[in-house]
Design a protein around this motif. Sequence first.
Motif, PDB file in Angstrom:
ATOM      1  N   UNK A  51       0.795  -1.170  -0.074  1.00  0.00           N
ATOM      2  CA  UNK A  51       0.146  -0.071  -0.071  1.00  0.00           C
ATOM      3  C   UNK A  51       0.858   1.438   0.039  1.00  0.00           C
ATOM      4  N   UNK A  52       1.890   1.084   0.775  1.00  0.00           N
ATOM      5  CA  UNK A  52       3.012   2.468   0.909  1.00  0.00           C
ATOM      6  C   UNK A  52       3.616   2.726  -0.408  1.00  0.00           C
ATOM      7  N   UNK A  53       4.157   1.490  -1.272  1.00  0.00           N
ATOM      8  CA  UNK A  53       4.541   1.946  -2.212  1.00  0.00           C
ATOM      9  C   UNK A  53       3.827   2.000  -3.439  1.00  0.00           C
ATOM     10  N   UNK A  54       2.693   1.894  -3.305  1.00  0.00           N
ATOM     11  CA  UNK A  54       1.582   1.841  -4.447  1.00  0.00           C
ATOM     12  C   UNK A  54       1.589   0.678  -5.586  1.00  0.00           C
ATOM     13  N   UNK A  55       2.244  -0.340  -5.009  1.00  0.00           N
ATOM     14  CA  UNK A  55       1.949  -1.687  -5.508  1.00  0.00           C
ATOM     15  C   UNK A  55       0.487  -2.139  -5.775  1.00  0.00           C
ATOM     16  N   UNK A  56      -0.325  -1.950  -4.859  1.00  0.00           N
ATOM     17  CA  UNK A  56      -1.791  -1.784  -4.766  1.00  0.00           C
ATOM     18  C   UNK A  56      -2.201  -0.394  -4.443  1.00  0.00           C
ATOM     19  N   UNK A  57      -3.431  -0.254  -4.797  1.00  0.00           N
ATOM     20  CA  UNK A  57      -4.229   0.688  -4.471  1.00  0.00           C
ATOM     21  C   UNK A  57      -5.072   0.828  -3.054  1.00  0.00           C
ATOM     22  N   UNK A  58      -5.445  -0.298  -2.863  1.00  0.00           N
ATOM     23  CA  UNK A  58      -6.634  -0.471  -1.861  1.00  0.00           C
ATOM     24  C   UNK A  58      -6.505  -1.922  -1.406  1.00  0.00           C
ATOM     25  N   UNK A  59      -7.284  -1.971  -0.067  1.00  0.00           N
ATOM     26  CA  UNK A  59      -7.640  -3.489   0.504  1.00  0.00           C
ATOM     27  C   UNK A  59      -8.649  -3.517   1.453  1.00  0.00           C
ATOM     28  N   UNK A  60      -9.075  -4.552   1.764  1.00  0.00           N
ATOM     29  CA  UNK A  60     -10.196  -4.859   2.656  1.00  0.00           C
ATOM     30  C   UNK A  60      -9.539  -5.496   3.671  1.00  0.00           C
ATOM     31  N   UNK A  61     -10.236  -5.117   4.884  1.00  0.00           N
ATOM     32  CA  UNK A  61      -9.957  -6.004   5.905  1.00  0.00           C
ATOM     33  C   UNK A  61     -10.687  -5.473   7.339  1.00  0.00           C
ATOM     34  N   UNK A  62     -10.483  -6.217   8.396  1.00  0.00           N
ATOM     35  CA  UNK A  62     -11.391  -5.845   9.569  1.00  0.00           C
ATOM     36  C   UNK A  62     -10.956  -4.915  10.157  1.00  0.00           C
ATOM     37  N   UNK A  63     -11.382  -3.934  11.180  1.00  0.00           N
ATOM     38  CA  UNK A  63     -10.874  -3.007  11.991  1.00  0.00           C
ATOM     39  C   UNK A  63      -9.499  -3.400  12.778  1.00  0.00           C
ATOM     40  N   UNK A  64      -9.575  -4.658  13.175  1.00  0.00           N
ATOM     41  CA  UNK A  64      -8.528  -5.168  14.316  1.00  0.00           C
ATOM     42  C   UNK A  64      -7.242  -5.285  13.488  1.00  0.00           C
ATOM     43  N   UNK A  65      -7.497  -5.611  12.394  1.00  0.00           N
ATOM     44  CA  UNK A  65      -6.386  -5.771  11.380  1.00  0.00           C
ATOM     45  C   UNK A  65      -5.850  -4.757  10.693  1.00  0.00           C
ATOM     46  N   UNK A  66      -6.611  -3.703  10.493  1.00  0.00           N
ATOM     47  CA  UNK A  66      -6.259  -2.337   9.962  1.00  0.00           C
ATOM     48  C   UNK A  66      -5.380  -1.649  11.178  1.00  0.00           C
ATOM     49  N   UNK A  67      -5.892  -1.758  12.228  1.00  0.00           N
ATOM     50  CA  UNK A  67      -5.146  -0.789  13.497  1.00  0.00           C
ATOM     51  C   UNK A  67      -3.940  -1.705  13.704  1.00  0.00           C
ATOM     52  N   UNK A  68      -3.980  -2.868  13.846  1.00  0.00           N
ATOM     53  CA  UNK A  68      -2.711  -3.669  14.198  1.00  0.00           C
ATOM     54  C   UNK A  68      -1.756  -3.677  13.329  1.00  0.00           C
ATOM     55  N   UNK A  69      -2.248  -3.597  11.952  1.00  0.00           N
ATOM     56  CA  UNK A  69      -1.045  -3.499  10.761  1.00  0.00           C
ATOM     57  C   UNK A  69      -0.844  -2.359  10.402  1.00  0.00           C
ATOM     58  N   UNK A  70      -1.432  -1.143  10.902  1.00  0.00           N
ATOM     59  CA  UNK A  70      -1.279   0.203  10.667  1.00  0.00           C
ATOM     60  C   UNK A  70      -1.571   0.432   9.143  1.00  0.00           C
TER      61      UNK A  70
END
Length: 335
Positions: free
Chosen positions: A204-223
């Motif tokens: 996501x940071x380098x723009x290899x992909x633009x987007x993702x899906x996941x749950x709030x706990x995975x978003x938060x813990x993986x930043x």
Amino acid sequence: MKLSRRQFGTALTGAAIAAAYGRPGWAQSPIVIKYSHVVANDTPKGKGSLKFKELAEKYTGGKVRVEVYPNSSLYKDKEEIEALQLGAVQMLGPSTAKFAPLGAKEFEAMDLPFAFADDKSFQKIVKGELGKFLFDKLESKGIKGLAFWDNGFHMVSANKPLINTTDFQGLKIRISGSKVADQYFRKLGSIPQILAFSEVYQALQTGVVDACENTPSNYLSQKFHEVQKHITVSYHAHLQYAVIVNSKYWTALPADLRTPLDKAMAEATDYTNEIATKENEDSLKAIKDTGRSELHYLTPEQKKAWQVAMQPTWQWAEGRVGKEVLAIMQKSTSS
Ligand code: LMR
């Protein structure tokens, strides 16, 4: 097998140990169960895994030691499945999106869009015919399913707001493995790409992909929220895990240990499923508090448009997961 030299070495050692443990009598003491997973400790699965460790060690009076390897510290998504088959680890908790390499595509039925009304209904349904059907599918593959664990619903994010279905056009979006997710994002005009969970932040940071899906706990813990400016709290699909073990390994365990281990797994499952909703609510609040990412909520009309656009995935899935599991799902969700 695509294992690196280091991993291959571990696998061989693991296989040798597993073979030794398979002998009657289980001479080694304590018996070590290596449990590998890809999420942080501070998530429903992370906490559930540590709960299982605590209870398994307590109920077996220390005869079993559970070594939990979180956050892909031992193996990444695909490798951990190979490692289980080789005997290098004994327990995993992959999401149902990752079961195709085990020859059990039926698990992906649970990844279908808008399949479950809420966490409680998911938890009830997997305890019935659906869960049994899916675990039976694993048997011929030498894998035993022990439990289903909840991790709430997926949100979706990018560096632009994703509100209308047309916003997805041409978006490179990371998915975790399920062809069902591949299909529902394709229906919206996106270009899905499978990446290991441990690679998502950088992609996501380098723009290899633009987007993702996941749950709030995975978003938060993986930043993930730090590298995605907009998150839509769409809850368009559910994220769930099946805790699995190598059948040969599990049935070769001394009978007097299997009962306490089953009890530990049952209690760890109740615990995980009890905390899943709240953990995700708290994570969502924490994401909001960081102010790093703007949260968007769909109006009923917008949600309806997503449902309509993704709905054809259900029919498409007949050729992927089979009609039988879909019929069981539909029966279970409507009763
Ligand atoms: C993912 O790869 O996005 C998830 O399956 C990770 C997990 O185990 O929650």
